[in-house]
Design a protein around this motif. Sequence first.
Motif, PDB file in Angstrom:
ATOM      1  N   SER A  12       4.150   1.354  -0.188  1.00 55.52           N
ATOM      2  CA  SER A  12       4.983   0.831   0.582  1.00 55.52           C
ATOM      3  C   SER A  12       6.358   0.901  -0.033  1.00 55.52           C
ATOM      4  O   SER A  12       6.566   0.677  -1.140  1.00 55.52           O
ATOM      5  N   PHE A  13       7.395   1.197   0.794  1.00 54.24           N
ATOM      6  CA  PHE A  13       8.925   0.847   0.317  1.00 54.24           C
ATOM      7  C   PHE A  13       9.292  -0.599   0.986  1.00 54.24           C
ATOM      8  O   PHE A  13       8.791  -1.449   0.727  1.00 54.24           O
ATOM      9  N   GLU A  14      10.135  -0.202   1.838  1.00 50.92           N
ATOM     10  CA  GLU A  14      10.516  -1.568   2.712  1.00 50.92           C
ATOM     11  C   GLU A  14       9.656  -1.752   3.936  1.00 50.92           C
ATOM     12  O   GLU A  14       9.386  -2.912   4.684  1.00 50.92           O
ATOM     13  N   TYR A  15       8.739  -0.821   3.992  1.00 53.73           N
ATOM     14  CA  TYR A  15       7.738  -1.034   5.200  1.00 53.73           C
ATOM     15  C   TYR A  15       6.299  -0.310   4.461  1.00 53.73           C
ATOM     16  O   TYR A  15       6.283   0.651   3.571  1.00 53.73           O
ATOM     17  N   LYS A  16       5.169  -0.457   5.047  1.00 52.09           N
ATOM     18  CA  LYS A  16       3.831   0.040   4.379  1.00 52.09           C
ATOM     19  C   LYS A  16       3.649   1.411   4.991  1.00 52.09           C
ATOM     20  O   LYS A  16       4.035   1.872   6.242  1.00 52.09           O
ATOM     21  N   LEU A  17       3.681   2.457   4.089  1.00 55.88           N
ATOM     22  CA  LEU A  17       3.422   3.774   4.447  1.00 55.88           C
ATOM     23  C   LEU A  17       1.985   4.016   4.675  1.00 55.88           C
ATOM     24  O   LEU A  17       1.782   4.766   5.945  1.00 55.88           O
ATOM     25  N   PHE A  18       1.181   3.612   3.857  1.00 54.76           N
ATOM     26  CA  PHE A  18      -0.367   3.903   4.173  1.00 54.76           C
ATOM     27  C   PHE A  18      -1.005   2.761   3.055  1.00 54.76           C
ATOM     28  O   PHE A  18      -0.659   2.350   2.208  1.00 54.76           O
ATOM     29  N   SER A  19      -2.313   2.745   3.397  1.00 53.25           N
ATOM     30  CA  SER A  19      -3.051   1.658   2.785  1.00 53.25           C
ATOM     31  C   SER A  19      -4.643   2.066   2.699  1.00 53.25           C
ATOM     32  O   SER A  19      -5.139   2.587   3.680  1.00 53.25           O
ATOM     33  N   ASN A  20      -5.343   1.847   1.786  1.00 48.88           N
ATOM     34  CA  ASN A  20      -6.685   2.204   1.488  1.00 48.88           C
ATOM     35  C   ASN A  20      -7.124   3.613   1.973  1.00 48.88           C
ATOM     36  O   ASN A  20      -8.099   3.723   2.685  1.00 48.88           O
ATOM     37  N   VAL A  21      -6.148   4.615   1.364  1.00 52.36           N
ATOM     38  CA  VAL A  21      -6.628   5.889   1.603  1.00 52.36           C
ATOM     39  C   VAL A  21      -7.472   6.242   0.482  1.00 52.36           C
ATOM     40  O   VAL A  21      -6.943   6.248  -0.755  1.00 52.36           O
ATOM     41  N   SER A  22      -8.560   6.975   0.926  1.00 52.01           N
ATOM     42  CA  SER A  22      -9.519   7.662  -0.274  1.00 52.01           C
ATOM     43  C   SER A  22      -9.675   8.959   0.054  1.00 52.01           C
ATOM     44  O   SER A  22      -9.661   9.570   1.367  1.00 52.01           O
ATOM     45  N   LEU A  23      -9.916  10.017  -1.236  1.00 55.09           N
ATOM     46  CA  LEU A  23      -9.932  11.332  -0.871  1.00 55.09           C
ATOM     47  C   LEU A  23     -10.806  12.022  -1.879  1.00 55.09           C
ATOM     48  O   LEU A  23     -10.685  11.600  -3.181  1.00 55.09           O
ATOM     49  N   ASP A  24     -11.639  12.836  -1.568  1.00 51.80           N
ATOM     50  CA  ASP A  24     -12.346  13.766  -2.433  1.00 51.80           C
ATOM     51  C   ASP A  24     -12.187  14.954  -1.884  1.00 51.80           C
ATOM     52  O   ASP A  24     -12.146  15.289  -0.891  1.00 51.80           O
ATOM     53  N   LEU A  25     -11.833  15.980  -3.046  1.00 50.79           N
ATOM     54  CA  LEU A  25     -11.583  17.417  -2.918  1.00 50.79           C
ATOM     55  C   LEU A  25     -12.606  17.986  -3.873  1.00 50.79           C
ATOM     56  O   LEU A  25     -12.225  17.970  -4.971  1.00 50.79           O
TER      57      LEU A  25
END
Length: 52
Positions: A12-25
């Motif tokens: 986040s900056f002044e606002y939340k961009l993303f949360s709890n993102v998980s990724l497997d490639l």
Amino acid sequence: MNLLSAQNLSHSFEYKLFSNVSLDLYEKESIAIMGMSGSGKSTLLHLLSTLL
């Protein structure tokens, strides 16, 4: 073979961009990161590349 694994990323900056993102490639797999302008796509890529 797992090339990249990320679990529970948030940012986040002044606002939340993303949360709890998980990724497997995995090997020989391709993905697309899509979203509106300002939704955090570039920030997510910077986190995954350890630039942030």
